[in-house]
Design a protein around this motif. Structure first.
Motif, PDB file in Angstrom:
ATOM      1  N   TYR A   8       0.838  -1.203   0.000  1.00  0.00           N
ATOM      2  CA  TYR A   8       0.000   0.000   0.000  1.00  0.00           C
ATOM      3  C   TYR A   8       0.873   1.252   0.000  1.00  0.00           C
ATOM      4  O   TYR A   8       0.664   2.166  -0.797  1.00  0.00           O
ATOM      5  CB  TYR A   8      -0.910  -0.045   1.229  1.00  0.00           C
ATOM      6  CG  TYR A   8      -1.872   1.079   1.362  1.00  0.00           C
ATOM      7  CD1 TYR A   8      -2.974   1.178   0.528  1.00  0.00           C
ATOM      8  CD2 TYR A   8      -1.710   2.045   2.353  1.00  0.00           C
ATOM      9  CE1 TYR A   8      -3.881   2.208   0.664  1.00  0.00           C
ATOM     10  CE2 TYR A   8      -2.607   3.072   2.494  1.00  0.00           C
ATOM     11  CZ  TYR A   8      -3.697   3.146   1.648  1.00  0.00           C
ATOM     12  OH  TYR A   8      -4.588   4.181   1.785  1.00  0.00           O
ATOM     13  N   LEU A   9       1.881   1.296   0.865  1.00  0.00           N
ATOM     14  CA  LEU A   9       2.781   2.449   0.927  1.00  0.00           C
ATOM     15  C   LEU A   9       3.587   2.599  -0.362  1.00  0.00           C
ATOM     16  O   LEU A   9       3.804   3.717  -0.832  1.00  0.00           O
ATOM     17  CB  LEU A   9       3.737   2.320   2.116  1.00  0.00           C
ATOM     18  CG  LEU A   9       3.173   2.722   3.463  1.00  0.00           C
ATOM     19  CD1 LEU A   9       4.180   2.429   4.573  1.00  0.00           C
ATOM     20  CD2 LEU A   9       2.816   4.193   3.470  1.00  0.00           C
ATOM     21  N   MET A  12       1.317   4.114  -2.941  1.00  0.00           N
ATOM     22  CA  MET A  12       1.086   5.521  -2.631  1.00  0.00           C
ATOM     23  C   MET A  12       2.320   6.368  -2.925  1.00  0.00           C
ATOM     24  O   MET A  12       2.210   7.492  -3.400  1.00  0.00           O
ATOM     25  CB  MET A  12       0.674   5.696  -1.164  1.00  0.00           C
ATOM     26  CG  MET A  12      -0.671   5.095  -0.822  1.00  0.00           C
ATOM     27  SD  MET A  12      -1.993   5.728  -1.848  1.00  0.00           S
ATOM     28  CE  MET A  12      -2.378   4.307  -2.828  1.00  0.00           C
ATOM     29  N   VAL A  15       2.446   6.856  -6.680  1.00  0.00           N
ATOM     30  CA  VAL A  15       1.408   7.811  -7.081  1.00  0.00           C
ATOM     31  C   VAL A  15       1.838   9.230  -6.740  1.00  0.00           C
ATOM     32  O   VAL A  15       1.728  10.142  -7.569  1.00  0.00           O
ATOM     33  CB  VAL A  15       0.053   7.456  -6.423  1.00  0.00           C
ATOM     34  CG1 VAL A  15      -0.950   8.580  -6.582  1.00  0.00           C
ATOM     35  CG2 VAL A  15      -0.503   6.170  -7.008  1.00  0.00           C
ATOM     36  N   CYS A  16       2.340   9.448  -5.532  1.00  0.00           N
ATOM     37  CA  CYS A  16       2.769  10.794  -5.116  1.00  0.00           C
ATOM     38  C   CYS A  16       3.948  11.289  -5.950  1.00  0.00           C
ATOM     39  O   CYS A  16       4.003  12.463  -6.316  1.00  0.00           O
ATOM     40  CB  CYS A  16       3.123  10.809  -3.634  1.00  0.00           C
ATOM     41  SG  CYS A  16       1.676  10.638  -2.577  1.00  0.00           S
ATOM     42  N   PHE A  37      -6.596   1.270  -8.077  1.00  0.00           N
ATOM     43  CA  PHE A  37      -6.935   1.690  -6.713  1.00  0.00           C
ATOM     44  C   PHE A  37      -8.226   1.009  -6.261  1.00  0.00           C
ATOM     45  O   PHE A  37      -8.324   0.558  -5.114  1.00  0.00           O
ATOM     46  CB  PHE A  37      -7.070   3.214  -6.664  1.00  0.00           C
ATOM     47  CG  PHE A  37      -6.741   3.800  -5.333  1.00  0.00           C
ATOM     48  CD1 PHE A  37      -7.658   3.749  -4.298  1.00  0.00           C
ATOM     49  CD2 PHE A  37      -5.539   4.428  -5.100  1.00  0.00           C
ATOM     50  CE1 PHE A  37      -7.379   4.301  -3.071  1.00  0.00           C
ATOM     51  CE2 PHE A  37      -5.236   4.979  -3.875  1.00  0.00           C
ATOM     52  CZ  PHE A  37      -6.172   4.914  -2.857  1.00  0.00           C
ATOM     53  N   PHE A 100      -3.513  14.331   0.107  1.00  0.00           N
ATOM     54  CA  PHE A 100      -3.607  12.908  -0.187  1.00  0.00           C
ATOM     55  C   PHE A 100      -2.743  12.091   0.780  1.00  0.00           C
ATOM     56  O   PHE A 100      -3.181  11.073   1.308  1.00  0.00           O
ATOM     57  CB  PHE A 100      -3.196  12.668  -1.638  1.00  0.00           C
ATOM     58  CG  PHE A 100      -3.359  11.248  -2.083  1.00  0.00           C
ATOM     59  CD1 PHE A 100      -4.612  10.694  -2.214  1.00  0.00           C
ATOM     60  CD2 PHE A 100      -2.253  10.476  -2.391  1.00  0.00           C
ATOM     61  CE1 PHE A 100      -4.770   9.390  -2.635  1.00  0.00           C
ATOM     62  CE2 PHE A 100      -2.398   9.177  -2.817  1.00  0.00           C
ATOM     63  CZ  PHE A 100      -3.656   8.628  -2.941  1.00  0.00           C
ATOM     64  N   VAL A 101      -1.533  12.536   1.016  1.00  0.00           N
ATOM     65  CA  VAL A 101      -0.617  11.817   1.906  1.00  0.00           C
ATOM     66  C   VAL A 101      -1.159  11.774   3.338  1.00  0.00           C
ATOM     67  O   VAL A 101      -1.073  10.739   4.009  1.00  0.00           O
ATOM     68  CB  VAL A 101       0.794  12.453   1.861  1.00  0.00           C
ATOM     69  CG1 VAL A 101       1.687  11.923   2.960  1.00  0.00           C
ATOM     70  CG2 VAL A 101       1.425  12.218   0.504  1.00  0.00           C
ATOM     71  N   VAL A 104      -3.789   9.099   3.572  1.00  0.00           N
ATOM     72  CA  VAL A 104      -3.165   7.778   3.519  1.00  0.00           C
ATOM     73  C   VAL A 104      -2.487   7.446   4.843  1.00  0.00           C
ATOM     74  O   VAL A 104      -2.650   6.341   5.383  1.00  0.00           O
ATOM     75  CB  VAL A 104      -2.159   7.701   2.348  1.00  0.00           C
ATOM     76  CG1 VAL A 104      -1.293   6.466   2.433  1.00  0.00           C
ATOM     77  CG2 VAL A 104      -2.903   7.751   1.023  1.00  0.00           C
ATOM     78  N   SER A 131      -9.861   8.268   0.148  1.00  0.00           N
ATOM     79  CA  SER A 131      -8.740   8.454  -0.783  1.00  0.00           C
ATOM     80  C   SER A 131      -9.086   7.913  -2.168  1.00  0.00           C
ATOM     81  O   SER A 131      -8.668   8.490  -3.182  1.00  0.00           O
ATOM     82  CB  SER A 131      -7.457   7.827  -0.237  1.00  0.00           C
ATOM     83  OG  SER A 131      -7.611   6.452  -0.024  1.00  0.00           O
ATOM     84  N   VAL A 135      -8.990  10.235  -5.585  1.00  0.00           N
ATOM     85  CA  VAL A 135      -8.266   9.912  -6.821  1.00  0.00           C
ATOM     86  C   VAL A 135      -9.218   9.992  -8.015  1.00  0.00           C
ATOM     87  O   VAL A 135      -8.890  10.583  -9.050  1.00  0.00           O
ATOM     88  CB  VAL A 135      -7.615   8.509  -6.721  1.00  0.00           C
ATOM     89  CG1 VAL A 135      -7.137   8.023  -8.076  1.00  0.00           C
ATOM     90  CG2 VAL A 135      -6.474   8.522  -5.726  1.00  0.00           C
TER      91      VAL A 135
END
Length: 153
Positions: A8-9, A12, A15-16, A37, A100-101, A104, A131, A135
């Motif tokens: 998951y991290l 993310m 994506v970031c 997602f 977003f972060v 998460v 989240s 997106v």
């Protein structure tokens, strides 16, 4: 559970990283990240046990809240016509990425601190659906802005 959080991290983080740089908008691929997602969210939700009607209602409200956040984030994005390459590009500002972060990281904190407490898992899943909506809302707004710039050029 730790492996899932690591994956998951990682997703993310990717994506970031992609959000932070200016990139050409390709409308044919805008749906790929939201689709992945959705698969990830449904898989994580299914792993957490039974889903009741109340959970579904909370998830639906969470997606709507996430869509609103995503549209807000999408309005902060810089979408412009690049005359040199004759393409439409987009770039997210740090504040949009930070929103977003935070969502998460809140979700991961609730899941890690809650252990097997069903209420904490439910709150974590609600944040996951927020989240997801974010997106999807952002991508939808970018697509509409892309279409507007295509018509005007």
């Amino acid at each position: 559970m730790m492996l899932n959080n690591g994956i998951y991290l990682l997703i993310m983080f990717v994506v970031c990283f992609r959000l932070a740089r200016e990139k050409t908008i390709r409308p044919g691929t805008l749906w790929i990240v939201p689709a992945l997602f959705v698969i990830m969210v449904l898989q994580i939700t299914a792993q957490n046990g039974s889903v009741q009607l109340l959970h579904l209602a909370l998830y639906a409200v969470s997606v709507v809240i996430g869509l609103a956040i995503g549209i807000w984030r999408g309005r902060m994005d810089k979408v412009r016509w690049n005359p040199d390459t004759r393409t439409v590009t987009s770039q997210s500002p740090i504040s949009g990425i930070a929103i977003f972060v935070v969502i998460v990281l809140l979700r991961l904190a609730f899941v890690q601190l809650g252990g097997h407490d069903h209420r904490m898992i439910l709150v974590g899943n609600v944040l996951l659906f927020i989240s997801l909506g974010s997106v999807c809302g952002r991508r939808f707004l970018i697509y509409t802005r892309y279409k507007q710039l295509q018509v005007s050029h």
